[in-house]
Scaffold this motif. Structure first.
Motif, PDB file in Angstrom:
ATOM      1  N   MET A 153       0.961  -1.248  -0.106  1.00  0.00           N
ATOM      2  CA  MET A 153      -0.035   0.105  -0.070  1.00  0.00           C
ATOM      3  C   MET A 153       0.865   1.369   0.160  1.00  0.00           C
ATOM      4  O   MET A 153       0.532   2.186  -0.692  1.00  0.00           O
ATOM      5  CB  MET A 153      -0.881   0.072   1.251  1.00  0.00           C
TER       6      MET A 153
ATOM      7  N   GLY B 139      -6.634  -1.661   1.723  1.00  0.00           N
ATOM      8  CA  GLY B 139      -5.632  -0.344   1.539  1.00  0.00           C
ATOM      9  C   GLY B 139      -4.746  -0.558   0.410  1.00  0.00           C
ATOM     10  O   GLY B 139      -4.694   0.346  -0.478  1.00  0.00           O
ATOM     11  N   ALA B 140      -4.271  -1.800   0.259  1.00  0.00           N
ATOM     12  CA  ALA B 140      -3.458  -2.118  -0.902  1.00  0.00           C
ATOM     13  C   ALA B 140      -4.075  -2.157  -2.240  1.00  0.00           C
ATOM     14  O   ALA B 140      -3.838  -1.788  -3.219  1.00  0.00           O
ATOM     15  CB  ALA B 140      -2.682  -3.750  -0.750  1.00  0.00           C
TER      16      ALA B 140
ATOM     17  N   SER C  62      -4.852   1.544  -2.940  1.00  0.00           N
ATOM     18  CA  SER C  62      -3.932   2.378  -3.429  1.00  0.00           C
ATOM     19  C   SER C  62      -3.643   2.065  -4.939  1.00  0.00           C
ATOM     20  O   SER C  62      -3.162   3.080  -5.837  1.00  0.00           O
ATOM     21  CB  SER C  62      -2.704   2.021  -2.659  1.00  0.00           C
TER      22      SER C  62
END
Length: 434
Positions: A71, A252-253, A256
């Protein structure tokens, strides 16, 4: 030879190998294996090597490491830092030393989506130092503010150091992330105050900043939509209770990557580079964790941490004096070691002592991070200063260290305040998790 003697010899040999330049993960694994063989028998030592690496690598709690690393790397590659710095400048740039203050705020915000002190320092060094030079800022102020601001990446969640501490101390990573929020804000404010005081005392350090309208401020904030989406999305996922920490890291990864694609910066080449950087960082982290676990198994079998905790707890001195002695050890080690190896090496030794004295393990994790932030800007190693030296090659390393020295004061003040008022670190974890 007694078990305590074997443990002490093991620690001495490990320090020698580290100072000779051996990889810290391999050094801990080697010393732990040989020490276990001497302390018990070689069959048992081989058994540790057979079980510990797989157990740690296959651990569900470890999956959070590559996800948050990925992320942060995708956020870095998407170029979020430029708009973030511009917005911070428009909001606090009018203060004395405004660009340096903006750098600190931007470092705190970028650290919240990155979690790495090196990445935060490097990114803000590239973005902020040319701007400060353009407006006539002295190198000591500009470099010092970036060096100390980069350390905020390990305090404000998500932080790789909190993850490592949580694994070693067997504490909730979610609680540790929550515990870093208020101390991170407190340290950011204290650093900004330090910058303002420096410029007030010595006005030649920086010129007066520009004044911006409220409209310009809100527009600049709107341009940071990607940062806000990632920040709010990940924090909501972590602390809402709907997702686990691991699931929040995965979200989150993915987010992103989507944001990078929306900004049209996601190409096959950039994707490969980010993934390769993430793999290298993850492999390094896993090796250190596995080595630390092997070494920790060796220390546990010798019972050194428990015996040391019993001896120190029985001393007729204030527990705060013992805490201060431990902090001094961390400051000294921080001058020579990087943060992650230091956590892995020291937590198995010092945590039983600290908890035996009645201190909270979550609170101690925050204290360790603050002390490490001091080590990031303290010679001879001062990792952030060396990272910055590689970016601004025309600035002597001595100048960078000299500019960083004043910021030891706000870090010490934050340490004292959080020691006097532990609820600064514990109130949010208590509210969220009970």
């Amino acid at each position: 030879m007694s078990l305590m003697t074997i443990a002490v010899l093991g620690i001495v040999v490990l320090l020698i190998l580290m100072f000779l330049g051996m990889n810290i993960g391999l050094a801990m694994m080697l010393v732990g294996f040989i020490g276990y063989g001497f302390a018990v028998n070689w069959k048992a030592a081989y058994g540790v090597l057979q079980t510990v690496p797989y157990t740690q690598a296959a651990s569900y709690s470890m999956t959070v490491v590559p996800l948050f690393i990925m992320m942060g790397n995708f956020a870095f590659a998407s170029g979020m830092s430029e708009n973030l710095y511009s917005a911070a400048n428009k909001w606090v740039g009018r203060l004395p030393g405004g660009l340096a203050c903006a750098t600190t705020v931007a470092c705190a915000a970028f650290g919240a989506i990155c979690g790495s002190t090196n990445a935060t320092t490097a990114t803000m060094g590239v973005v902020a130092i040319p701007e400060m030079r353009k407006y006539g800022y002295k190198d000591t102020l500009s470099c010092g503010s970036v060096a100390v601001g980069g350390g905020l990446g390990v305090m404000i969640p998500p932080s790789t150091c909190f993850i490592a501490y949580g694994i070693m101390a067997e504490q909730s990573i979610g609680r540790l992330f929550a515990a870093g929020i208020l101390p991170g804000i407190l340290i950011t404010v204290l650093i900004v105050i330090t910058i303002v005081v420096q410029v007030k005392v010595s006005p030649t350090l920086a010129p007066k900043g520009e004044r911006y309208t409220w409209k310009e401020r809100w527009i600049s904030l709107a341009k940071c939509w990607d940062v806000l989406i990632l920040f709010i999305g990940v924090f909501w996922a972590m602390f809402s209770g709907i997702f686990t920490i691991n699931e929040a890291a995965a979200a989150g990864a993915l987010l992103s990557i989507i944001l990078m694609a929306i900004k049209r910066k996601l190409t096959i080449a950039s994707f490969k580079k980010v993934m390769w950087d993430s793999i290298k960082t993850t492999a390094m982290t896993y090796l250190i964790v596995i080595g630390a676990m092997v070494f920790g198994s060796f220390l546990t079998i010798t019972q050194m941490p428990m015996k040391l905790a019993a001896i120190i707890s029985g001393l007729d001195v204030s527990k705060y004096i013992i805490l201060a002695a431990i902090v001094v050890v961390y400051v000294v080690l921080g001058c020579f070691m990087d943060a992650l190896p230091m956590i892995m090496l020291t937590v198995p030794i010092f945590l039983p002592i600290v908890t035996g004295l009645g201190f909270d393990a979550i609170w101690f994790g925050v204290i360790i991070i603050i002390v490490m932030m001091i080590g990031f800007i303290t010679p001879p190693v001062g990792m952030n200063c060396y990272v910055l030296s590689g970016i601004v090659r025309d600035v002597p390393l001595f100048t960078i260290f000299r500019g960083s020295v004043p910021y030891i004061i706000p870090l010490l003040v934050s340490f004292i305040l959080i020691t006097m008022f532990p609820q600064i670190a514990l109130v949010i974890p208590t509210m969220l998790y009970g």
